[in-house]
Design an enzyme around this catalytic site. Structure first.
Site: not given
Ligand SMILES: Cc1cc2nc3c(=O)[nH]c(=O)nc-3n(C[C@H](O)[C@H](O)[C@H](O)COP(=O)(O)O)c2cc1C
Length: 383
Positions: A144, A146, A181, A250, A274, A305, A307-308, A329
């Site tokens: 992934q 950024y 946040r 994404k 996200h 993604d 909520g899964i 998560r």
């Molecule tokens: C602690 C944490 C860190 C995350 N870091 C990234 C990241 O570095 N890059 C990214 O594209 N998404 C990141 N995400 C988002 C996840 O890829 C994903 O979209 C999101 O967790 C989906 O929601 P869910 O976990 O509630 O199902 C992060 C999410 C969490 C909870």
């Protein structure tokens, strides 16, 4: 010499998990007890009033499936393909930054669990172990990205990923900067010294993410400096031209954006908000899915993604047209609960639940699941 259970803490943990954790919510409870409160807030929190975070779950719960019957599910299997490669179930791990926050083995443990489960592991650009170290685990890996202000650094990381055998790049496009946040801001959240962005030069020196940021989360302060909010469609074309690796975009919710992604020649979109961590008030990704699938109409794969939490959720995403889902998560809960064993337990449970949901819906394959009917969420009563 016979080892007692106490001499094998890992084994004991694994046995306990098998008894006590029979769904992902059980593992969430264990993680909540084990993690320091500010780390728990970092993983479970979202932006603003966390309305989108809550809406993600409410929307999944509101979807109802119309099961089929009398279709011989004795050989039912969740096996599928993602980006043309076989997977044991239509799931990949979502990119999650700094997994060493949740367990010292971080991404290495999570990648081992993904490898054993037979699903791809997405390494975050902000990973606690380097992309090369994670590649050595031998899982199928996606990287992934950024969009950094320092474009040379992005290109360098892409070359490193190519050399290390990564099989796809995933550009996250919903983070011009981090959403507000509030839990992290209130906690003045800072990375502990041991947690580093291992892919960046001199990771030992640390970054703004390790220093107090007055009135802010240090992680947010760091990304505000590092990420380039000028990212636009011309950059996607530029990125497409940099590499022959499959490209996943994404953070798409609007079908018009999905169509443009397909037109860039990208291989997949991830319908995602996200996990509610960016625009609070964004629609649940499961509510956005059907329109996106119709708009791209097979020109690229559609993943989802946000909520899964169970195999039934996987089935709902498939029925609404997704080719697969990303697990976010819950895998971190597994890491926090018991490192690699915890991550493995999460994926074993999800596979078992997905198989169960498929069979009970009268589907022997993922293809059949994608033909199921649902009651449109918009027509469902919601409180
Ligand atoms: C602690 C944490 C860190 C995350 N870091 C990234 C990241 O570095 N890059 C990214 O594209 N998404 C990141 N995400 C988002 C996840 O890829 C994903 O979209 C999101 O967790 C989906 O929601 P869910 O976990 O509630 O199902 C992060 C999410 C969490 C909870």
């Amino acid at each position: 010499v016979t080892l007692t259970e106490n001499d094998q803490p890992e084994l004991k943990l694994e046995q306990e998990l098998e008894q006590d954790a029979i769904c992902l919510a059980d593992i969430e409870r264990i993680a909540a007890e084990k993690l320091p409160p500010e780390v728990w807030d970092f993983v479970s929190g979202a932006s603003g009033a966390e309305l989108t975070l809550a809406a993600n779950r409410a929307a999944f719960d509101a979807v109802r499936i119309v099961p089929r019957v009398l279709r011989d599910v004795s050989q039912c299997s969740p096996a599928s393909t993602l980006l043309g490669h076989p997977v044991s179930m239509p799931v990949a791990t979502a990119p999650v930054a700094y997994q060493t926050l949740f367990h010292p083995d971080g991404e290495l443990a999570a990648a081992r669990a993904a490898k054993e489960a037979g699903i791809p592991f997405t390494v975050g650009m902000l990973s606690g172990y380097s992309i090369e170290a994670v590649a050595e685990v031998g899982a199928r890996t996606w990287l992934q990205l950024y969009w950094l202000r320092d474009r040379d650094r992005t290109v360098e990381l892409i070359r490193r990923a190519e050399d290390a055998g990564y099989s796809a790049l995933m550009l996250t496009v919903d983070v011009p900067w981090m959403g507000r946040r509030l839990r992290d801001i209130r906690n003045r959240f800072m990375l502990p010294a041991a947690v580093r962005a291992a892919n960046f030069p001199d990771p030992e020196k640390g970054s703004e993410a390790h220093r107090p940021a007055p009135g802010n989360s240090s992680v947010a302060a760091h990304t505000a400096l590092a990420f380039d909010p000028s990212l636009s469609w011309t950059d996607i074309d530029w990125l497409r031209a940099q590499t022959s690796l499959p490209l996943i975009i994404k953070g798409i919710l609007d079908p018009r954006d999905a169509v443009r992604v397909a037109e860039t020649g990208a291989d997949a979109v991830v319908v995602s908000n996200h996990g509610g961590r960016q625009l609070d008030g964004a629609i649940p990704s499961i509510d956005a899915l059907e329109a996106v699938c119709q708009a791209v109409s097979g020109r690229c794969e559609v993943l989802l993604d946000s909520g899964i939490r169970s195999g039934v959720d996987v089935l709902k995403a498939l029925a609404l047209g997704a080719d697969g889902v990303l697990l976010g998560r819950p895998l971190m809960w597994g890491l926090a609960a018991a490192g690699e064993a915890g991550a493995r337990r999460v994926l074993t449970l999800l596979a078992a639940e997905t198989q169960d949901a498929l069979g009970l819906a009268g589907c022997d394959t993922i293809t059949a699941a994608r033909e199921l009917r649902t009651i449109a969420p918009a027509h469902t009563q919601r409180s």
